[in-house]
Design an enzyme around this catalytic site. Structure first.
Site, PDB file in Angstrom:
ATOM      1  N   TYR A  26      29.464  61.385   1.899  1.00  0.00           N
ATOM      2  CA  TYR A  26      29.310  60.987   3.274  1.00  0.00           C
ATOM      3  C   TYR A  26      30.454  59.969   3.454  1.00  0.00           C
ATOM      4  CZ  TYR A  26      27.166  56.529   2.143  1.00  0.00           C
ATOM      5  OH  TYR A  26      26.818  55.096   1.531  1.00  0.00           O
ATOM      6  N   SER A 264      24.463  50.269   4.481  1.00  0.00           N
ATOM      7  CA  SER A 264      24.109  51.066   3.421  1.00  0.00           C
ATOM      8  C   SER A 264      23.352  52.091   3.827  1.00  0.00           C
ATOM      9  CB  SER A 264      23.549  50.545   2.289  1.00  0.00           C
ATOM     10  OG  SER A 264      22.134  50.414   2.408  1.00  0.00           O
ATOM     11  N   LYS A 265      23.098  53.259   3.034  1.00  0.00           N
ATOM     12  CA  LYS A 265      22.209  54.326   3.498  1.00  0.00           C
ATOM     13  C   LYS A 265      20.980  54.010   3.706  1.00  0.00           C
ATOM     14  CE  LYS A 265      23.745  56.311  -0.302  1.00  0.00           C
ATOM     15  NZ  LYS A 265      24.334  57.002  -1.433  1.00  0.00           N
ATOM     16  N   ARG A 266      20.459  52.672   3.178  1.00  0.00           N
ATOM     17  CA  ARG A 266      19.083  52.412   3.408  1.00  0.00           C
ATOM     18  C   ARG A 266      19.166  51.754   4.918  1.00  0.00           C
ATOM     19  NH1 ARG A 266      20.158  52.963  -1.501  1.00  0.00           N
ATOM     20  NH2 ARG A 266      21.351  50.797  -1.506  1.00  0.00           N
ATOM     21  N   SER A 267      19.964  51.241   5.443  1.00  0.00           N
ATOM     22  CA  SER A 267      20.062  50.478   6.626  1.00  0.00           C
ATOM     23  C   SER A 267      19.215  51.314   7.677  1.00  0.00           C
ATOM     24  CB  SER A 267      21.438  50.243   7.179  1.00  0.00           C
ATOM     25  OG  SER A 267      22.262  49.343   6.299  1.00  0.00           O
TER      26      SER A 267
END
Length: 498
Positions: A26, A264-267
């Site tokens: 991504y 990050s992707k986890r945000s």
RNA sequence: GGCCCCAUCGUCUAGUGGUUAGGACAUCGGCCUCUCACGCCGGUAACAGGGGUUCGAAUCCCCUUGGGGUCACCA
């Protein structure tokens, strides 16, 4: 520290900047801001913007991931002058296709005595680390290779190529540079270690590949996130060792999530993948405007067109502080851009979002263009726009009613009003807003009704929603026949509740 | 922990020795009003703390505190 030719003394050259993402699946929204600033700079100065793919981490990279980057960049309109699919004189633009080049530069460094072949095994390094930690604690280990001053290794055996970091010539010697954003930045030279240039398998490590590519591609200004600040001394030492002119450097502060943590992707609540914004119906210019203002300012101005950004961007007004992602401000900026687009343009753009809802509408359908004008004042994204346009194109009997609205307004007590309004709509001549409004208010005055008692039930009957453009505007947009049908259907539903 | 970077309203920021510390988003009032928006008007809200330098510090220096980054044969 060695003095290299100062940039200011080099002949004026055209700006060459690059964006060098790694294909991770991504395109990171924070990376895009870095790309944007570089792109703006290139466009403003009539220079070149190079796209380079850093795909040497084989385990992490996939071909699809490259396409995601290209798609995202194209959607944003950040066009590249050199790079994948467009070529250019400094290609190839994939690091994985430049391995011979890295090998050649590594050889050159070894021959010049600035690097060496290191045959130390992981076990040896680990043993040295453990010995160090026993004495000095768990931090600050720097590997000292026994091969640093040897040239008798067997090249056919597995080895890495390490840079031979110069010894400080005086205590406290530093290596530094004048950053376009941060100003003077310096690192103690004695803290640098003999970092690896080439892995045992011949693949370059980030700092080496970056150096070789930036140099051979003629990059004049390196832009990157400030998480790379610590990498810069390593790259500069390479330029210095070979007496090559350093590029200018601009490090950009991080973009943090809404809680102040690295994005990050986890945000939560923050999309980091650019294409998600496309799919959610954001406009490239809206996203870019928001991103530009995150870390850069131009007086009190908030809203910029792409052209204005190109004209007004400058490094002097890029801030040094990390910034947080603010969804609401993004929405505001995005909505402003949406409202500024003309109806025909929006028509083109909203069609795919209508299709997603199962509605096939031609982009030049006059009904679409007429409905967009009032609806765009109420939307933030193209997806919102499509949602608000939905009931204009939905078949009368497929209209879905908002549950709360239905319960509150499609009740027996309003059925008569709906019938009466239907009759007015049916007979209004001419069929326009003014006539409809005059007839309706006339009746309401006689009957002692307030507008809201008529308008809200009618709105639900006509649109299925409790919010929409003005009542008479909506009726005209729907057309006499459909408006009457929906009002009568609403009346029937209201009656049925009993 | 070492090294490096950073520090103005909740958020994004303006400010480069003398300002009632400005704007925008958000928020809270109000106007408009058939709903929701858009738009308009107004309010609340900040210089992290402590030392210096100076006639004068948000602006310059130092310390503290806080936040972030980074310490790989990832990028």
């Amino acid at each position: 520290m060695t003095r290299r030719p100062l940039l200011a003394r080099r002949p004026a050259m055209t700006v060459r900047v690059r964006f060098a993402p790694s294909p991770t699946g991504y395109l990171h929204i924070g990376g895009v801001r870095t790309a944007l600033y570089a792109w703006l700079w290139a466009r403003q100065r009539g220079g070149q913007f190079v796209l380079r793919i850093e795909d040497t981490d084989v385990e992490r990279n996939t071909d699809d991931a490259v396409q995601v980057i290209l798609d995202a960049m194209r959607w944003l309109g950040l066009d590249w002058d050199e790079g994948p699919e467009v070529g250019g004189p400094h290609g190839p633009y994939f690091q994985s296709q430049r391995l011979d080049l890295y090998r050649a530069w590594a050889d050159k460094l070894v021959e010049a005595g600035h690097a060496y072949r290191c045959f130390a095994t992981k076990e040896e390094i680990q043993a040295q680390r453990e010995a160090y930690e026993k004495e000095h604690g768990s931090k600050g280990f720097r590997f000292r290779s026994p091969w640093r001053d040897r040239t008798d290794g067997d090249r056919t055996q597995p080895h890495v190529v390490r840079f031979k970091t110069p010894e400080p010539r005086e205590p406290g010697e530093k290596i530094g540079w004048d950053d376009l954003v941060y100003g003077r930045v310096e690192y103690p030279l004695d803290q640098q270690q003999d970092f690896v240039l080439l892995r045992h398998n011949g693949l370059p490590l980030y700092n080496f590949g970056c150096f070789v590519d930036d140099h051979t591609m003629g990059i004049t200004l390196v832009t990157r996130g400030d998480d790379h600040l610590v990498n810069t001394p390593m790259q500069l030492m390479l330029y210095d060792a070979l007496g090559l002119p350093r590029p200018q450097l601009a490090h950009l502060p991080m973009v943090l999530d809404d809680r102040g943590k690295k994005l990050s992707k986890r945000s939560k609540d923050v999309g980091v993948a650019v294409l998600d914004y496309r799919d959610a119906g954001y406009l490239p210019d809206g996203l870019l405007n928001y991103l530009a203002r995150l870390g850069w300012s131009h007086g009190d101005e908030e809203i910029f067109t792409r052209e204005e950004l190109i004209a007004k961007f400058d490094w002097a007004n890029v801030g040094k502080t990390a910034s947080r992602w603010d969804k609401k401000k993004l929405a505001h900026v995005q909505g402003t851009h949406l409202r500024r687009l003309d109806d025909a343009d929006l028509g083109e753009r909203v069609v795919p979002f209508l299709r997603q809802r199962g509605l096939e509408v031609a982009p030049n359908d006059p009904r679409l263009l007429a409905a967009i004008a009032p609806v765009k004042l109420r939307a933030t994204t193209l997806a919102d726009l499509a949602a608000d346009l939905d009931y204009f194109f939905r078949d009368d009997d497929a209209l879905e009613y908002d549950e709360k609205g239905k319960r509150k307004f499609l009740k027996p007590e309003f059925a008569g009003n709906l019938e009466r309004l239907a009759a007015i709509v049916e007979s209004a001549e001419p069929f326009d807003e003014a006539t409809l409004e005059a007839a309706t208010t006339g009746w309401m005055e006689e009957a002692g009704l307030a507008m809201k008692h008529v308008a809200q039930p009618a709105r639900v009957a006509l649109t299925g929603r409790t919010r929409s453009p003005g009542l008479f505007e909506t009726i005209v947009l729907l057309g006499r026949e459909r408006a009457v049908a929906r009002l009568r259907r609403g009346a029937a539903l209201a009656q049925a509740v009993a």
